[in-house]
Design a protein around this motif. Structure first.
Motif, PDB file in Angstrom:
ATOM      1  N   PRO A  47      12.540  20.683  39.540  1.00 35.83           N
ATOM      2  CA  PRO A  47      11.213  20.069  39.459  1.00 35.83           C
ATOM      3  C   PRO A  47      10.821  19.775  38.012  1.00 35.83           C
ATOM      4  O   PRO A  47      11.069  20.583  37.104  1.00 35.83           O
ATOM      5  N   THR A  48      10.219  18.628  37.786  1.00 36.14           N
ATOM      6  CA  THR A  48       9.924  18.195  36.417  1.00 36.14           C
ATOM      7  C   THR A  48       8.952  19.123  35.693  1.00 36.14           C
ATOM      8  O   THR A  48       9.018  19.247  34.465  1.00 36.14           O
ATOM      9  N   TRP A  49       8.084  19.802  36.439  1.00 39.53           N
ATOM     10  CA  TRP A  49       7.091  20.647  35.782  1.00 39.53           C
ATOM     11  C   TRP A  49       7.726  21.855  35.106  1.00 39.53           C
ATOM     12  O   TRP A  49       7.131  22.434  34.171  1.00 39.53           O
ATOM     13  N   SER A  77      10.330  22.137  33.072  1.00 43.63           N
ATOM     14  CA  SER A  77      10.641  21.943  31.652  1.00 43.63           C
ATOM     15  C   SER A  77       9.387  22.074  30.792  1.00 43.63           C
ATOM     16  O   SER A  77       9.432  22.644  29.688  1.00 43.63           O
ATOM     17  N   TYR A  78       8.264  21.556  31.286  1.00 41.24           N
ATOM     18  CA  TYR A  78       7.010  21.671  30.530  1.00 41.24           C
ATOM     19  C   TYR A  78       6.547  23.128  30.460  1.00 41.24           C
ATOM     20  O   TYR A  78       6.134  23.608  29.405  1.00 41.24           O
ATOM     21  N   ALA A  79       6.650  23.832  31.587  1.00 44.41           N
ATOM     22  CA  ALA A  79       6.237  25.234  31.612  1.00 44.41           C
ATOM     23  C   ALA A  79       7.122  26.082  30.713  1.00 44.41           C
ATOM     24  O   ALA A  79       6.642  26.970  29.990  1.00 44.41           O
ATOM     25  N   ALA A  80       8.442  25.824  30.728  1.00 40.73           N
ATOM     26  CA  ALA A  80       9.373  26.618  29.937  1.00 40.73           C
ATOM     27  C   ALA A  80       9.193  26.392  28.439  1.00 40.73           C
ATOM     28  O   ALA A  80       9.562  27.248  27.629  1.00 40.73           O
ATOM     29  N   HIS A 132      14.571  32.922  34.522  1.00 43.74           N
ATOM     30  CA  HIS A 132      14.057  33.237  35.860  1.00 43.74           C
ATOM     31  C   HIS A 132      13.201  32.089  36.394  1.00 43.74           C
ATOM     32  O   HIS A 132      13.265  31.766  37.595  1.00 43.74           O
ATOM     33  N   LEU A 133      12.419  31.464  35.534  1.00 45.11           N
ATOM     34  CA  LEU A 133      11.586  30.337  35.955  1.00 45.11           C
ATOM     35  C   LEU A 133      12.453  29.193  36.475  1.00 45.11           C
ATOM     36  O   LEU A 133      12.189  28.639  37.552  1.00 45.11           O
ATOM     37  N   TYR A 134      13.483  28.827  35.733  1.00 45.31           N
ATOM     38  CA  TYR A 134      14.374  27.752  36.174  1.00 45.31           C
ATOM     39  C   TYR A 134      15.072  28.108  37.483  1.00 45.31           C
ATOM     40  O   TYR A 134      15.157  27.289  38.410  1.00 45.31           O
ATOM     41  N   ASN A 135      15.587  29.343  37.569  1.00 49.41           N
ATOM     42  CA  ASN A 135      16.311  29.748  38.778  1.00 49.41           C
ATOM     43  C   ASN A 135      15.402  29.796  40.003  1.00 49.41           C
ATOM     44  O   ASN A 135      15.786  29.369  41.099  1.00 49.41           O
ATOM     45  N   GLU A 136      14.205  30.322  39.824  1.00 45.53           N
ATOM     46  CA  GLU A 136      13.278  30.448  40.944  1.00 45.53           C
ATOM     47  C   GLU A 136      12.815  29.066  41.417  1.00 45.53           C
ATOM     48  O   GLU A 136      12.754  28.795  42.633  1.00 45.53           O
ATOM     49  N   ALA A 137      12.504  28.182  40.476  1.00 45.61           N
ATOM     50  CA  ALA A 137      12.060  26.832  40.860  1.00 45.61           C
ATOM     51  C   ALA A 137      13.172  26.081  41.584  1.00 45.61           C
ATOM     52  O   ALA A 137      12.926  25.385  42.580  1.00 45.61           O
ATOM     53  N   ASP A 191      15.677  27.447  43.237  1.00 42.63           N
ATOM     54  CA  ASP A 191      15.882  28.099  44.534  1.00 42.63           C
ATOM     55  C   ASP A 191      14.891  27.559  45.562  1.00 42.63           C
ATOM     56  O   ASP A 191      15.239  27.310  46.723  1.00 42.63           O
ATOM     57  N   ARG A 192      13.662  27.346  45.156  1.00 39.29           N
ATOM     58  CA  ARG A 192      12.657  26.772  46.062  1.00 39.29           C
ATOM     59  C   ARG A 192      13.055  25.342  46.462  1.00 39.29           C
ATOM     60  O   ARG A 192      12.889  24.937  47.620  1.00 39.29           O
TER      61      ARG A 192
END
Length: 366
Positions: free
Chosen positions: A54-56, A58-61, A75-80, A82-83
């Motif tokens: 999801p594009t969001w 990269s901005y969050a990270a 974890h943020l990249y992996n969790e997003a 996975d969803r």
């Protein structure tokens, strides 16, 4: 069996990308590959279903404080992803295969759609062992840059419990799961191998330079500060150290900038490692933990002797004094000792061949 494979790494890109490509092609050869879900698949492959992060994310990270916390960023990249995988799991598969840390939600989605087999690929040793060794790296080097955090550790343990089968690709990884209490019958041993392009050169350099090479991420968990300390302690007058890779944290950037400013015989050269490997006299893999280690295995295929730590899966391919040496994890003095031994007495005919393993991922007839 109709197997669906999901991962957030492009086909063949880096260590995980090579690993997932191996699992895809072995599944295809066995006649069980139904579909695979990746950001980018094999060119012109009708079985790939592209799934993008999801594009969001990269901005969050990129926002503080996550940008300075590699564990939370990972974890943020992996969790997003996975969803995203969970939403993309097709209705008509029967087995879902995913990688650790990015499969729990897609496991639940597959089970809800009637999949009768959930398969987990363990890219590293048991996550509790990874956490212990990464903490040791932080304590010993003073640089904390682990990609693992407590949330990822809990999620990974839940994946272990949910999976029907866990695929391990080295005896080191397998033993770490047995030590953690995972039943032996749940573990399936697979075998990986380097790409065919990794071959010895026609001719190696004829000068007197002794070339050390490392390929991979430049961070503390990979033991880079240990390798730099060993190189500078050894102080061989004709030695050069080339690090093929890049760093991902401000702490490592500052450390490496200082190293490069202080020692002109150490260079960083991102890009294709093959030309550098084919000129190397020794490959040093000082990692605190690696489930396999594609880069040192590629060095062996190029005929380069390897010094690797005991906490790496590829250590089982080394025979001391024949094609390299296994050294205690975290020991600078052991690396120096083996570098000195190789400089004094180069090893003869160190190329290691990796025959095609027998398929272990099942067949359509089963």
């Amino acid at each position: 069996m109709l197997r669906v494979i999901g991962c957030n790494t492009a086909y063949g890109s880096g260590g995980i990308g090579q690993h997932v490509a191996h699992m895809i092609e072995e599944s295809r050869a066995s006649g069980v590959l139904h579909q695979y879900l990746l950001p980018e698949g094999k060119p012109d492959d009708p079985l790939v279903h592209p799934v993008q992060t999801p594009t969001w994310v990269s901005y969050a990270a990129a926002c503080p404080p996550i940008r300075w916390m590699p564990g939370w960023r990972s974890h943020l990249y992996n969790e997003a992803y996975d969803r995203a995988l969970a939403r993309a799991v097709p209705d008509d598969g029967t087995a879902y295969m995913g990688f650790v840390g990015r499969s729990l939600r897609s496991f639940h989605a597959a089970r809800s759609k009637g999949y009768d087999r959930l398969e987990l690929i363990a890219a590293n040793s048991h996550v509790d062992n990874v956490a212990r060794l990464h903490e040791r790296a932080a304590q010993q080097t003073g640089i904390r840059d682990t990609w693992l955090n407590a949330a990822q550790q809990r999620k990974t343990c839940a994946e272990y419990a949910t999976a029907d089968r866990i695929y391990v690709h080295s005896e080191y990884v397998r033993q770490s799961f047995l030590d953690a209490g995972i039943a032996a019958e749940k573990l399936i041993r697979t075998h990986l191998k380097p790409a065919e392009r990794f071959q010895p050169p026609v001719q190696r350099p004829a000068d007197d330079v002794f070339r050390l090479v490392y390929v991979g991420r430049l961070d503390a968990t990979k033991g880079i500060p240990l390798l730099v300390e060993a190189f500078t302690t050894w102080n061989h007058p004709a030695a050069e150290l080339t690090l093929v890779g890049g760093w991902g944290t401000p702490a490592m950037r500052r450390y490496m900038q200082g190293v490069l400013a202080d020692n002109h015989r150490i260079t960083v050269a991102p890009g294709d490692p093959l030309p550098t490997l084919q000129q190397a006299d020794v490959f040093v893999h000082p990692s605190y933990e690696d489930g396999f280690g594609y880069a040192p295995v590629e060095a062996l295929a190029c005929g380069v002797p390897v010094i690797a730590t005991a906490d790496t899966g590829m250590a089982e391919y080394l025979t001391d004094g024949v094609n390299g040496y296994v050294v205690p994890t975290g020991s600078v003095s052991a690396i120096v000792e083996r570098l000195d031994a190789l400089a004094r007495r180069p090893l003869a005919d160190t190329r290691t061949l990796f025959p095609a393993p027998e398929p272990t991922l099942g067949s359509a007839a089963r």
